[in-house]
Design a protein around this motif. Structure first.
Motif, short mmCIF file in Angstrom:
data_model
loop_
_atom_site.label_atom_id
_atom_site.label_comp_id
_atom_site.label_asym_id
_atom_site.label_seq_id
_atom_site.Cartn_x
_atom_site.Cartn_y
_atom_site.Cartn_z
N LEU A 111 0.83 -1.20 0.00
CA LEU A 111 0.00 0.00 0.00
C LEU A 111 0.87 1.25 0.00
CD1 LEU A 111 -2.79 -1.00 2.57
CD2 LEU A 111 -3.06 -0.69 0.10
N GLU A 112 1.96 1.23 0.74
CA GLU A 112 2.87 2.37 0.76
C GLU A 112 3.45 2.65 -0.63
OE1 GLU A 112 4.91 3.32 4.94
OE2 GLU A 112 5.82 1.63 3.89
N VAL A 113 3.82 1.59 -1.33
CA VAL A 113 4.37 1.74 -2.68
C VAL A 113 3.33 2.36 -3.61
CG1 VAL A 113 5.22 0.48 -4.71
CG2 VAL A 113 6.01 -0.16 -2.42
N ARG A 114 2.08 1.91 -3.49
CA ARG A 114 1.01 2.45 -4.33
C ARG A 114 0.71 3.91 -4.00
NH1 ARG A 114 -4.06 -1.22 -3.94
NH2 ARG A 114 -4.78 0.28 -5.52
N ILE A 115 0.75 4.25 -2.71
CA ILE A 115 0.52 5.64 -2.30
C ILE A 115 1.62 6.54 -2.86
CG2 ILE A 115 0.63 7.21 -0.32
CD1 ILE A 115 -2.09 6.05 -0.60
N ASN A 145 -8.54 3.68 1.50
CA ASN A 145 -9.57 4.64 1.13
C ASN A 145 -9.06 5.63 0.09
OD1 ASN A 145 -11.58 3.61 2.75
ND2 ASN A 145 -11.21 5.02 4.45
N VAL A 146 -7.84 6.08 0.27
CA VAL A 146 -7.23 7.03 -0.68
C VAL A 146 -7.07 6.38 -2.05
CG1 VAL A 146 -5.16 8.36 -1.23
CG2 VAL A 146 -6.06 8.36 1.10
N LEU A 147 -6.63 5.13 -2.06
CA LEU A 147 -6.38 4.44 -3.33
C LEU A 147 -7.68 4.02 -4.03
CD1 LEU A 147 -3.41 2.23 -2.13
CD2 LEU A 147 -3.26 4.05 -3.84
N ASP A 148 -8.72 3.77 -3.27
CA ASP A 148 -9.97 3.26 -3.85
C ASP A 148 -10.92 4.35 -4.32
OD1 ASP A 148 -9.09 0.71 -3.37
OD2 ASP A 148 -10.27 0.40 -1.54
N PRO A 190 -12.79 7.07 -6.39
CA PRO A 190 -12.84 7.33 -7.83
C PRO A 190 -12.64 8.81 -8.17
CG PRO A 190 -15.06 7.10 -6.99
CD PRO A 190 -14.14 6.84 -5.82
N GLU A 191 -12.38 9.64 -7.18
CA GLU A 191 -12.28 11.08 -7.41
C GLU A 191 -11.22 11.46 -8.45
OE1 GLU A 191 -13.58 14.96 -7.01
OE2 GLU A 191 -14.46 13.07 -6.32
N PRO A 192 -10.01 10.89 -8.42
CA PRO A 192 -9.02 11.25 -9.45
C PRO A 192 -9.51 10.97 -10.87
CG PRO A 192 -7.91 10.18 -7.62
CD PRO A 192 -9.40 10.03 -7.37
N LEU A 193 -10.22 9.85 -11.06
CA LEU A 193 -10.75 9.56 -12.39
C LEU A 193 -11.85 10.55 -12.78
CD1 LEU A 193 -10.90 5.67 -12.75
CD2 LEU A 193 -9.66 7.30 -14.19
N ARG A 194 -12.66 10.95 -11.81
CA ARG A 194 -13.69 11.96 -12.08
C ARG A 194 -13.02 13.25 -12.55
NH1 ARG A 194 -15.98 11.07 -6.66
NH2 ARG A 194 -17.46 9.34 -6.71
N ASN A 195 -11.95 13.61 -11.87
CA ASN A 195 -11.22 14.83 -12.24
C ASN A 195 -10.64 14.73 -13.65
OD1 ASN A 195 -9.86 14.96 -8.87
ND2 ASN A 195 -11.78 15.79 -9.64
N LEU A 196 -10.11 13.56 -13.99
CA LEU A 196 -9.55 13.36 -15.34
C LEU A 196 -10.62 13.48 -16.41
CD1 LEU A 196 -6.95 10.43 -15.11
CD2 LEU A 196 -6.51 12.84 -15.58
N VAL A 197 -11.81 12.97 -16.12
CA VAL A 197 -12.93 13.09 -17.06
C VAL A 197 -13.22 14.56 -17.32
CG1 VAL A 197 -15.41 12.74 -17.35
CG2 VAL A 197 -13.99 10.87 -16.53
#
Length: 311
Positions: A50-54, A258-261, A263-270
């Protein structure tokens, strides 16, 4: 006097309880950096993943923000070699064209071009710069046309159309920028400065708990003592540190997931792609229309040119 002793004792106890854990962690950290510490408590494999993904998510947000933050800078595409005067940056293109259409003489046309600026400065975008240069060229050619000429200069007409179209494209670009600032940059920045920052804070708490645990273990094993020879107080200290460590790992794991799951970043990209798509579509429509209009002027000029040559 007794109250003073009591106050001193309370302060000493408070300072000791707050400073000692920090001092123990600092000493443990220093030992680890210098290679003088014992075995470090390992973090769970899932937690490390999880740390690596963050870290990857954080780096991605930082890089994309570094690039897209330019949308908050109006003049990001304004050519540095252009030198526009105060008069150039005066009234907008559409307003100047309207004033020019009402001019009945060369002096009135010149007055329209040099009219006092509007309250709001004209935008510094590439398209607006092209618009201003095109309208200036149109008026320069028109004023150089001999008086009494019944036909307007075709190039001056074409340049005026370009000026109006380029201003519209510039305004569409500014609308895109505003949309991106509100619907992409704001959300992307919030994820970095709030969500990911919260995960980093939780990870720091885990590292501090791990240092405290290893410091307690190191203190108990000083002098080569084995676990079976630890005192009761030392065992309790280690157990308490282990409880805190497990608690902090669980908390950080929950926060990072919670941070990784989300969908807000994808919403922003849209929203980023949507704003760009709408701008480019609008720009394409404007340019297609003006191209047709200038092509009609071009065809009329070529017809007149051929007729003049045939005579």
């Amino acid at each position: 006097m007794d109250q003073f002793k009591k106050f001193t004792s309370t302060v000493s106890s408070t300072v000791s309880s707050s400073v000692t854990p920090f001092a123990a962690r600092s000493q443990q950290w220093f030992k680890e950096q210098t290679g003088n510490a014992g075995e470090k408590t390992e973090l769970p494999h899932d937690y490390v993943e999880l740390e690596v993904r963050i870290d990857a998510l954080k780096a991605t947000h930082q890089k994309l923000l570094a690039a897209t933050s330019q949308y908050a800078n109006e003049a990001y595409d304004y050519p540095p070699n252009i030198r526009e005067s105060f008069q150039d940056m005066g009234k907008g293109i559409s307003e100047k064209v309207n004033l020019l259409s009402k001019a009945g003489s060369a002096s009135e046309a010149q007055a329209a071009i040099t009219a006092p600026p509007s309250a709001k400065p004209q935008p510094k975008t590439f398209n607006h710069a092209i618009a201003r240069a095109s309208l200036s060229g149109s008026q320069t050619i028109s004023m150089a046309t001999p008086q009494g000429s019944t036909e307007p200069d075709p190039l001056a007409q074409g340049l005026e159309k370009v000026a109006i179209a380029q201003e519209k494209v510039g305004e569409a670009r500014l609308a895109q920028d505003e949309q991106i600032q509100g619907k992409f940059l704001a959300g992307w920045s919030a994820t970095l400065n709030q969500n990911i920052k919260s995960a980093d804070k939780a990870r720091t708490a885990v590292n501090n708990a791990r240092l405290s645990l290893d410091a307690a273990k190191g203190k108990a094993s000083a002098g080569g003592r084995h676990e079976e020879s630890y005192t009761e107080n030392q065992r309790k200290a280690i157990e308490a540190a282990e409880d805190v460590f497990v608690e902090k790992v669980d908390e950080a794991t929950h926060i990072m997931r919670n941070v990784l799951d989300t969908p807000e970043p994808l919403r922003n990209l849209v929203e980023l792609m949507k704003a760009q798509a709408e701008y480019h579509q609008r720009a394409a429509d404007i340019l297609e229309e003006v191209t047709k209009g200038i092509s009609d002027i071009q065809m009329d000029q070529e017809t007149s040119y051929r007729k003049a040559r045939d005579q």
